[in-house]
Design a protein around this motif. Sequence first.
Motif, PDB file in Angstrom:
ATOM      1  N   ARG A 145       0.810  -1.216   0.000  1.00 29.11           N
ATOM      2  CA  ARG A 145       0.000   0.000   0.000  1.00 29.11           C
ATOM      3  C   ARG A 145       0.844   1.268   0.000  1.00 29.11           C
ATOM      4  NH1 ARG A 145      -5.278  -0.828   2.389  1.00 29.11           N
ATOM      5  NH2 ARG A 145      -5.575  -3.008   2.965  1.00 29.11           N
ATOM      6  N   GLY A 146       2.133   1.101   0.115  1.00 26.22           N
ATOM      7  CA  GLY A 146       2.984   2.291   0.173  1.00 26.22           C
ATOM      8  C   GLY A 146       4.446   1.940   0.021  1.00 26.22           C
ATOM      9  N   ASP A 147       5.260   2.963   0.160  1.00 26.41           N
ATOM     10  CA  ASP A 147       6.702   2.816  -0.020  1.00 26.41           C
ATOM     11  C   ASP A 147       7.349   3.639   1.097  1.00 26.41           C
ATOM     12  OD1 ASP A 147       9.338   2.765  -1.011  1.00 26.41           O
ATOM     13  OD2 ASP A 147       8.688   2.947  -3.099  1.00 26.41           O
ATOM     14  N   CYS A 148       8.233   3.024   1.859  1.00 22.82           N
ATOM     15  CA  CYS A 148       8.756   3.681   3.073  1.00 22.82           C
ATOM     16  C   CYS A 148      10.177   4.209   2.939  1.00 22.82           C
ATOM     17  CB  CYS A 148       8.705   2.714   4.257  1.00 22.82           C
ATOM     18  SG  CYS A 148       7.073   2.092   4.634  1.00 22.82           S
ATOM     19  N   HIS A 149      10.727   4.289   1.737  1.00 24.89           N
ATOM     20  CA  HIS A 149      12.097   4.774   1.594  1.00 24.89           C
ATOM     21  C   HIS A 149      12.268   5.414   0.225  1.00 24.89           C
ATOM     22  CE1 HIS A 149      16.692   3.623   1.943  1.00 24.89           C
ATOM     23  NE2 HIS A 149      16.508   4.862   1.533  1.00 24.89           N
ATOM     24  N   MET A 150      12.438   6.737   0.217  1.00 21.27           N
ATOM     25  CA  MET A 150      12.684   7.442  -1.052  1.00 21.27           C
ATOM     26  C   MET A 150      13.328   8.794  -0.793  1.00 21.27           C
ATOM     27  SD  MET A 150       8.831   8.607  -1.996  1.00 21.27           S
ATOM     28  CE  MET A 150       8.223   6.967  -1.617  1.00 21.27           C
ATOM     29  N   HIS A 151      13.936   9.320  -1.824  1.00 25.54           N
ATOM     30  CA  HIS A 151      14.653  10.594  -1.714  1.00 25.54           C
ATOM     31  C   HIS A 151      14.045  11.622  -2.659  1.00 25.54           C
ATOM     32  CE1 HIS A 151      17.769   8.687   0.750  1.00 25.54           C
ATOM     33  NE2 HIS A 151      17.459   7.614   0.057  1.00 25.54           N
ATOM     34  N   SER A 152      14.234  12.872  -2.309  1.00 25.11           N
ATOM     35  CA  SER A 152      13.727  13.963  -3.147  1.00 25.11           C
ATOM     36  C   SER A 152      14.875  14.945  -3.396  1.00 25.11           C
ATOM     37  CB  SER A 152      12.583  14.688  -2.420  1.00 25.11           C
ATOM     38  OG  SER A 152      13.121  15.455  -1.345  1.00 25.11           O
ATOM     39  N   THR A 153      14.559  16.039  -4.070  1.00 24.49           N
ATOM     40  CA  THR A 153      15.582  17.059  -4.319  1.00 24.49           C
ATOM     41  C   THR A 153      16.075  17.707  -3.023  1.00 24.49           C
ATOM     42  OG1 THR A 153      13.711  18.500  -4.847  1.00 24.49           O
ATOM     43  CG2 THR A 153      15.002  17.683  -6.699  1.00 24.49           C
ATOM     44  N   TRP A 154      15.411  17.426  -1.906  1.00 23.34           N
ATOM     45  CA  TRP A 154      15.923  17.941  -0.624  1.00 23.34           C
ATOM     46  C   TRP A 154      17.294  17.324  -0.313  1.00 23.34           C
ATOM     47  CZ3 TRP A 154      13.930  21.356   3.137  1.00 23.34           C
ATOM     48  CH2 TRP A 154      12.684  21.909   2.827  1.00 23.34           C
ATOM     49  N   SER A 155      17.516  16.055  -0.744  1.00 22.10           N
ATOM     50  CA  SER A 155      18.868  15.497  -0.585  1.00 22.10           C
ATOM     51  C   SER A 155      19.404  15.154  -1.968  1.00 22.10           C
ATOM     52  CB  SER A 155      18.910  14.321   0.400  1.00 22.10           C
ATOM     53  OG  SER A 155      18.146  13.216  -0.012  1.00 22.10           O
ATOM     54  N   ASP A 156      19.558  13.890  -2.301  1.00 26.24           N
ATOM     55  CA  ASP A 156      20.182  13.569  -3.588  1.00 26.24           C
ATOM     56  C   ASP A 156      19.205  12.981  -4.603  1.00 26.24           C
ATOM     57  OD1 ASP A 156      19.854  11.234  -2.168  1.00 26.24           O
ATOM     58  OD2 ASP A 156      21.793  10.371  -2.708  1.00 26.24           O
ATOM     59  N   GLY A 157      17.918  13.206  -4.395  1.00 22.24           N
ATOM     60  CA  GLY A 157      16.935  12.722  -5.367  1.00 22.24           C
ATOM     61  C   GLY A 157      16.786  13.690  -6.527  1.00 22.24           C
ATOM     62  N   GLY A 158      16.126  13.242  -7.592  1.00 24.69           N
ATOM     63  CA  GLY A 158      16.006  14.062  -8.793  1.00 24.69           C
ATOM     64  C   GLY A 158      14.674  14.776  -8.929  1.00 24.69           C
ATOM     65  N   ALA A 159      13.727  14.519  -8.026  1.00 28.40           N
ATOM     66  CA  ALA A 159      12.394  15.106  -8.168  1.00 28.40           C
ATOM     67  C   ALA A 159      11.931  15.699  -6.845  1.00 28.40           C
ATOM     68  CB  ALA A 159      11.398  14.041  -8.632  1.00 28.40           C
ATOM     69  N   PRO A 160      11.155  16.787  -6.918  1.00 25.75           N
ATOM     70  CA  PRO A 160      10.606  17.365  -5.689  1.00 25.75           C
ATOM     71  C   PRO A 160       9.580  16.428  -5.036  1.00 25.75           C
ATOM     72  CG  PRO A 160       9.766  18.536  -7.617  1.00 25.75           C
ATOM     73  CD  PRO A 160      10.788  17.559  -8.112  1.00 25.75           C
ATOM     74  N   ILE A 161       9.287  16.686  -3.774  1.00 26.12           N
ATOM     75  CA  ILE A 161       8.373  15.817  -3.017  1.00 26.12           C
ATOM     76  C   ILE A 161       7.021  15.667  -3.717  1.00 26.12           C
ATOM     77  CG2 ILE A 161       7.050  15.624  -0.861  1.00 26.12           C
ATOM     78  CD1 ILE A 161       9.390  16.986   0.577  1.00 26.12           C
ATOM     79  N   GLU A 162       6.484  16.784  -4.227  1.00 23.33           N
ATOM     80  CA  GLU A 162       5.156  16.694  -4.853  1.00 23.33           C
ATOM     81  C   GLU A 162       5.151  15.733  -6.024  1.00 23.33           C
ATOM     82  OE1 GLU A 162       6.983  19.361  -4.295  1.00 23.33           O
ATOM     83  OE2 GLU A 162       5.811  21.171  -4.662  1.00 23.33           O
ATOM     84  N   ARG A 163       6.237  15.740  -6.784  1.00 24.46           N
ATOM     85  CA  ARG A 163       6.263  14.880  -7.963  1.00 24.46           C
ATOM     86  C   ARG A 163       6.417  13.414  -7.544  1.00 24.46           C
ATOM     87  NH1 ARG A 163       5.890  15.577 -12.923  1.00 24.46           N
ATOM     88  NH2 ARG A 163       5.864  17.812 -12.671  1.00 24.46           N
ATOM     89  N   MET A 164       7.179  13.168  -6.496  1.00 31.13           N
ATOM     90  CA  MET A 164       7.267  11.806  -5.977  1.00 31.13           C
ATOM     91  C   MET A 164       5.876  11.363  -5.514  1.00 31.13           C
ATOM     92  SD  MET A 164      10.417  10.946  -6.462  1.00 31.13           S
ATOM     93  CE  MET A 164      10.900   9.513  -5.473  1.00 31.13           C
ATOM     94  N   ALA A 165       5.166  12.282  -4.853  1.00 24.28           N
ATOM     95  CA  ALA A 165       3.829  11.952  -4.345  1.00 24.28           C
ATOM     96  C   ALA A 165       2.852  11.689  -5.492  1.00 24.28           C
ATOM     97  CB  ALA A 165       3.317  13.077  -3.451  1.00 24.28           C
TER      98      ALA A 165
END
Length: 384
Positions: A145-165
Amino acid sequence: MKVVHRRLIGIDGIAAPDVFWSASPSESDAHPDQNAGRGVGTIDAMTPEDALLRVIHCLDRAQASGFKTKAFVRALDVVRSTDPAELEQRARNDTLTDLDGIGSSTAQVIADAVAGREPAYLVDIEAKSQVEVSDKARPYRDALRGDCHMHSTWSDGGAPIERMALTAMAIGHEYMVQTDHSARLTIAHGLNEERLSEQLDQIAAVNATIVDAGHDFRILSGMEVDILEDGALDLSDDMLARLDVVVASVHSKLRMERQQMTERMLQAIASPHVDILGHCTGRMIGKRPPSDFDADYVFAACAQFNTAVEINCRPERLDPPRELLRMAVEYGCWFAIDTDAHATGQLEWQSLGCDRAADCDVPIDRILNTKPVDELLEWTRAAA
Ligand SMILES: [Zn+2]
Ligand SMILES: [Zn+2]
């Protein structure tokens, strides 16, 4: 599937107050799998920005070369900073490639989108990059039902939180946990307490927007906190206590001597704040061997302290290896099948971890992220 209107997406990591996410009621009851992997921009003709974002999503899920992805990310930057009228004119005059950062492939995608056509490049990559769910993985994938581990542009991810959401919603999740790196991991722009605090405010704002738009989806707060060399966590108890879900991982001194590494991990596992032990061996398949630790002690402690063992879905990690995963099953541990996504496309990698779980007979009812959000939070709070 919840279709999210293409023009109303938060851009550049800022949850603007006027960001509005709308669901199409007629489609909201469709089985998520019918639209698995379909992202945003599916209502009407795509803008060049939508088209490039979707190409990047597909390249990421297919683990395309960084070189290729970079070309599209660069083109996206150019499109965002160029007047749409100029783009249209250049598309008509066939002069898009005169813009610095636009090559022939990216120009064609932009030109197709400007003309209201679904870009041929996108149609092709969309089909070629599908992440298949095997028969054995299917019951696991369906239960998640969900995913408990991901990164965003706040650290070393490539997408902002909204786009991950938005992507997590589009693939059928009910929740996600935003777990950027902690401060010690400077190479990944880890968050200090001040930035984490700001991020918590942003998550609250985005969640409010999601609720206002009528979606049944929630971003949980979290962090992938570094397990320091002495086993302490790279975040204060006060901040750890504010987070919904805490993933703790070893990222440094991976070659530490066996007993020291075991003690280091045990201390983190026993912390009342830690909910999930991230990628426990730290291996990179073909590049870096697993860390050496006493797995009996580690998994016995995970079972005793209710710290879930992460089944990390990243293709280069697939951690823990099968032998260790089977051992953790025998110890009666909890598990979490998490993507550790650093880009939207990687959120589709859960099926890889599901394959692994099926191979090792992980009981579905011991997988944390099969729980509805309220039960998950009850679990993490009780474990704390
Ligand atoms: Zn990590
Ligand atoms: Zn991570």
